[in-house]
Design a protein around this motif. Structure first.
Motif, PDB file in Angstrom:
ATOM      1  N   UNK A   8       0.834  -1.211   0.000  1.00  0.00           N
ATOM      2  CA  UNK A   8       0.000   0.000   0.000  1.00  0.00           C
ATOM      3  C   UNK A   8       0.856   1.243   0.000  1.00  0.00           C
ATOM      4  N   UNK A   9       1.937   1.231   0.800  1.00  0.00           N
ATOM      5  CA  UNK A   9       2.846   2.383   0.864  1.00  0.00           C
ATOM      6  C   UNK A   9       3.530   2.616  -0.478  1.00  0.00           C
ATOM      7  N   UNK A  10       3.953   1.509  -1.131  1.00  0.00           N
ATOM      8  CA  UNK A  10       4.582   1.651  -2.445  1.00  0.00           C
ATOM      9  C   UNK A  10       3.601   2.221  -3.471  1.00  0.00           C
ATOM     10  N   UNK A  11       2.332   1.822  -3.365  1.00  0.00           N
ATOM     11  CA  UNK A  11       1.311   2.308  -4.306  1.00  0.00           C
ATOM     12  C   UNK A  11       1.094   3.813  -4.145  1.00  0.00           C
ATOM     13  N   UNK A  12       1.023   4.272  -2.913  1.00  0.00           N
ATOM     14  CA  UNK A  12       0.827   5.711  -2.659  1.00  0.00           C
ATOM     15  C   UNK A  12       2.035   6.499  -3.137  1.00  0.00           C
ATOM     16  N   UNK A  13       3.261   5.960  -2.875  1.00  0.00           N
ATOM     17  CA  UNK A  13       4.479   6.637  -3.323  1.00  0.00           C
ATOM     18  C   UNK A  13       4.544   6.740  -4.832  1.00  0.00           C
ATOM     19  N   UNK A  14       4.107   5.668  -5.516  1.00  0.00           N
ATOM     20  CA  UNK A  14       4.116   5.695  -6.987  1.00  0.00           C
ATOM     21  C   UNK A  14       3.147   6.752  -7.531  1.00  0.00           C
ATOM     22  N   UNK A  15       1.979   6.872  -6.879  1.00  0.00           N
ATOM     23  CA  UNK A  15       0.993   7.864  -7.323  1.00  0.00           C
ATOM     24  C   UNK A  15       1.499   9.289  -7.106  1.00  0.00           C
TER      25      UNK A  15
END
Length: 328
Positions: A8-15
């Motif tokens: 989830x953290x990686x997804x937010x960082x990518x966005x």
């Protein structure tokens, strides 16, 4: 569980990274998807576009201002928007410090402040400055319509078309007995206020006289006769029986009273009409002097203009004006 949180953290960082790149791309040197040259081209395009649009509007406005007459309206009387309900003048009154209120309310014992009579005295004084007698007499654009060649209607119309207008001299009526003057505070300090009543201007409108006594309304029949039929008569009264009982004595000072010495009715001479938008035109006025009014009572007052082509409608204030008077 930990792997889920990391995903989830990686997804937010990518966005967030994608959003930053959409604003500024350091690799391609682009801001919001455009590089410097692209922004310069689109900026130049819109600058030229809006400059041409503004120039076109300015040219059309200049042409429009050249083809219209600054003094004469394109559409008048029955061809104007006034024709929807009939070309009929309304009325106004002064002093009116607040145009959103029709109330004259003050304390006789107080001069200063919003509740003092000085507010109404000063408002009326400023309004009447435009009617200064010296300016009127000295101006070359004014003619005396009460005597001489301009008594003739055709001569007056020719003078009006040349931009001249009839003299309206505040000191020409009432004489020494005229109480509604600045030196007497327009009698507001004595609880006998003077109110100016005027007829609103309509370009090229002319009043029509009553042909005979049978046509004259009963309200003005006691004051009307053939020798003074060329006047727009003015009367004021309480709107309701109770208001009428609280107005004990009213006097009118106007060009009509200067001829007849009768202060029971006011009047505007016909020779001030039609209004042709002359420079410095001063409309005739009627001073209504409320000599004796009940104090601490709200009085509804209606003033009317009387001529054969002045229609009356209380709802829309056609040919009339309403205001309220209360003196504490």
């Amino acid at each position: 569980m930990a792997s889920t949180d990391e995903a989830t953290s990686d997804s937010i960082g990518a966005k967030l990274k994608a959003f930053r790149y959409s604003i500024w791309n350091p690799e391609k040197k682009q801001f919001v998807g455009r590089d410097g040259m692209s922004w310069a081209k689109i900026g130049l395009f819109y600058f030229v576009f809006y400059a041409c649009l503004a120039g076109f509007f300015a040219v059309m406005l200049a042409i429009f201002m050249q083809i219209i007459d600054r003094r004469i309206p394109t559409y008048t009387l029955d061809r104007s928007v006034l024709a929807n309900k009939g070309v009929n003048p309304g009325m106004g009154y002064r002093p009116q410090p607040n145009v959103e209120r029709n109330l004259i309310k003050y304390k006789q014992s107080q001069m200063a402040g919003e509740e003092g009579w000085g507010l109404y005295r000063n408002t009326l004084r400023r309004y009447l400055q435009d009617f200064d007698v010296e300016d009127t007499v000295k101006g070359s654009e004014y003619i005396d319509c009460s005597t001489g060649q301009y008594v003739d209607h055709a001569s007056r119309m020719e003078a009006f078309n040349n931009g001249k207008s009839c003299i309206f001299n505040l000191r020409s009526f009432g004489g020494a007995e005229m109480p509604c003057v600045d030196t007497q505070e327009y009698l507001y300090d004595r609880a006998q206020p003077c109110v100016v009543v005027k007829l609103n201007r309509i370009y090229n409108w002319e009043p029509v006289a009553y042909n005979n006594r049978d046509e004259v309304p009963d309200d003005i029949k006691p004051y009307w006769n053939e020798t003074r039929k060329d006047f727009i008569y003015v009367t004021c009264r309480g709107e309701n029986p109770a208001d009428h009982d609280n107005l004990h004595d009213i006097a009118y000072f106007s060009p009509l009273s200067s001829i007849t010495n009768d202060t029971r009715v006011g009047g505007y001479p016909f020779y001030y009409y039609p209004f042709r938008n002359q420079v410095g035109y001063r409309q005739p006025l009627v001073f209504v002097h409320f000599r004796n009014v009940e104090k601490n009572v709200l009085i509804n007052i209606e003033c009317r203009a009387w001529a054969r082509n002045v229609e009356y409608d209380r709802t829309y204030q056609r040919g009339s004006v309403h205001f309220e008077l209360m003196i504490d």
